[in-house]
Design an enzyme around this catalytic site. Sequence first.
Site, PDB file in Angstrom:
ATOM      1  N   GLY A 228       0.803  -1.143  -0.050  1.00  0.00           N
ATOM      2  CA  GLY A 228       0.060   0.009  -0.130  1.00  0.00           C
ATOM      3  C   GLY A 228       1.028   1.215  -0.092  1.00  0.00           C
TER       4      GLY A 228
ATOM      5  N   ARG B 114       4.128   5.555   2.234  1.00  0.00           N
ATOM      6  CA  ARG B 114       4.709   6.970   2.208  1.00  0.00           C
ATOM      7  C   ARG B 114       4.310   7.843   1.111  1.00  0.00           C
ATOM      8  NH1 ARG B 114      11.065   6.845   0.931  1.00  0.00           N
ATOM      9  NH2 ARG B 114      10.807   5.135  -0.630  1.00  0.00           N
TER      10      ARG B 114
ATOM     11  N   LYS C 198       5.081  12.117  -2.084  1.00  0.00           N
ATOM     12  CA  LYS C 198       5.842  10.919  -1.541  1.00  0.00           C
ATOM     13  C   LYS C 198       6.816  11.427  -0.524  1.00  0.00           C
ATOM     14  CE  LYS C 198       8.937   7.266  -3.629  1.00  0.00           C
ATOM     15  NZ  LYS C 198       9.327   6.786  -4.871  1.00  0.00           N
TER      16      LYS C 198
ATOM     17  N   GLY D 109       7.277   6.792   6.667  1.00  0.00           N
ATOM     18  CA  GLY D 109       6.547   7.673   5.866  1.00  0.00           C
ATOM     19  C   GLY D 109       7.306   8.776   5.204  1.00  0.00           C
TER      20      GLY D 109
ATOM     21  N   ARG E 193       4.488  13.737  -7.574  1.00  0.00           N
ATOM     22  CA  ARG E 193       4.412  13.063  -8.724  1.00  0.00           C
ATOM     23  C   ARG E 193       2.926  13.461  -9.174  1.00  0.00           C
ATOM     24  NH1 ARG E 193       6.021   7.093  -6.689  1.00  0.00           N
ATOM     25  NH2 ARG E 193       4.183   7.479  -5.356  1.00  0.00           N
TER      26      ARG E 193
ATOM     27  N   ARG F  53      -1.441   0.403  -9.623  1.00  0.00           N
ATOM     28  CA  ARG F  53      -0.313  -0.554 -10.166  1.00  0.00           C
ATOM     29  C   ARG F  53      -0.906  -2.064 -10.229  1.00  0.00           C
ATOM     30  NH1 ARG F  53       4.012   2.006  -6.831  1.00  0.00           N
ATOM     31  NH2 ARG F  53       3.394   4.078  -6.385  1.00  0.00           N
TER      32      ARG F  53
ATOM     33  N   ASP G  93       4.393  -4.337  -7.333  1.00  0.00           N
ATOM     34  CA  ASP G  93       3.694  -3.018  -6.770  1.00  0.00           C
ATOM     35  C   ASP G  93       4.415  -1.981  -7.350  1.00  0.00           C
ATOM     36  OD1 ASP G  93       5.751  -4.478  -5.319  1.00  0.00           O
ATOM     37  OD2 ASP G  93       5.998  -2.498  -4.238  1.00  0.00           O
ATOM     38  N   ASN G  94       5.493  -1.981  -8.367  1.00  0.00           N
ATOM     39  CA  ASN G  94       6.119  -0.975  -9.033  1.00  0.00           C
ATOM     40  C   ASN G  94       6.010  -0.799 -10.472  1.00  0.00           C
ATOM     41  OD1 ASN G  94       7.226   0.047  -6.585  1.00  0.00           O
ATOM     42  ND2 ASN G  94       8.997  -0.997  -6.634  1.00  0.00           N
TER      43      ASN G  94
ATOM     44  N   ASP H 117       8.026   4.803  -9.573  1.00  0.00           N
ATOM     45  CA  ASP H 117       8.554   4.345  -8.281  1.00  0.00           C
ATOM     46  C   ASP H 117      10.174   4.445  -8.576  1.00  0.00           C
ATOM     47  OD1 ASP H 117       6.414   4.574  -7.019  1.00  0.00           O
ATOM     48  OD2 ASP H 117       6.484   2.562  -6.005  1.00  0.00           O
TER      49      ASP H 117
END
Length: 457
Positions: free
Chosen positions: A78, A81, A96, A109, A159, A166, A234-235, A244
Amino acid sequence: MLDFATLGEEFFKPIETQPLKDTFLIHKNQSLYSKIGLDLEGNALLKVASGEQKFQDTQPIASIYAGHQFGYFTPQLGDGRSCLIGQTNGYEFSLKGAGQTPYSRGADGRAVLRSSIREYLCSIAMRGLNIATTEALTLVGSETEVYRENIETGAIVMRTAPSHIRFGHFELFASRGQKDAVKKLADFVIERHYPECQGDDKYVDFLAIVVKRTAKMIAGWQAQGFAHGVMNTDNMSILGLTIDYGPFGFLETYDPHFICNHSDHEGRYAFDQQPGIGLWNLSRLADALSSLITGKQAKTALADYQPHLVHYYSTLMRQKFGLLTKDEQDNQLIGNFLSLLHQHKKDYTNSIRNLSNLARLADDKHYKTWLKTYQSRIQQDKNPKRSELMNRVNPKFILRNYLAEVAIRKAQNEKDYSEIDTLFNLLANPFDEHSDFKTYTNIAPDWAQELEISCSS
Ligand code: AMP
Ligand code: MG
């Protein structure tokens, strides 16, 4: 309200951003800012970019996802951060480093200035190279201490992307057997980002487009020498954007097995492994969509990955070598050049850039035989614009680790952020000559040979 938030509460948690101390705007991507059509001047921009003030009263959220990390499934990750803070004109804004979320898993975070500078510069470098990417809009520094191997200061990158969803978002719900949520998420992404997928086979068409976009993105990485470093699912962006930026690296001395992430001991994400990992990751996405498509459909969609990748990669490489017409020997010609680079430890970017002006290579004995073949090959094409066209795809400037490191050290030690601006301008237009900045094409100096980039960020 964020579009993403309309998905419902199983997809995210509302959060409060935790501002940093004494924040200051280090850099703003002006052309992106204008393109998005934002109207946040001076202090208002800083406040939003540092999480001190909401963007148009939007409730920030952290989304939940899972992912295969280094080949192993982690059932819950998840936004630990990062958080979505707003959207406008088709762009989502994500901060981020704005503090802990329910998905921080005990971590702080935060993001340190060092890694934030790298992310900020790399996303403009990728944009400059015409590789699909999330794009950083602002870089904010602060006086907040953040503890890593050393005490560093916290920073926040904002960003932007049409969506930050993702592969891992789909994997989370699929792994929990929540078929309705998988469908809801797929419908959401299709409606907003892949409206061309309609009709009975829309989920197959959706997978097929993600396959194609991912292949195109990775072909761009391979052609321009980019190693992502942490290609966990996840990236991987559902829009086929590079996302990422962590321990990434550009190939400098040509080595196909380049491993940019010093924590990647087995080289799972080595440069030459990326195309294969792309397919592996897409297969995990296909698994996650198994309640919406048949195994046979998934297999057919995935089978197109390699032909797409080969198509995009060879198109780019032919452009990089200035080849207009097709010749059976072309692959070998290109392959032989890369072998020479590997064998003689040459710089990938500079060597290929030099191909547009053969006089620059003529004195190097290593190229002698190859150059003869190449010269006769380009004579076949009789392309008067060869040099000009090549210089539009072969960058003069890449984000070399040592260049980023100089910018980082100046920022950290002297609070001098000018180098970030200089690099930003070169990398935004990496094909231009920028004649006064020739030293930025130099290979790494001795002090930078041993620079190690780890996951710590
Ligand atoms: P990454 O390898 O940076 O993509 O991060 C993997 C996961 O760890 C993601 O879910 C991140 O949100 C989370 N994460 C990484 N660093 C931190 C941090 N300093 N605080 C909280 N979560 C983090
Ligand atoms: Mg990540």
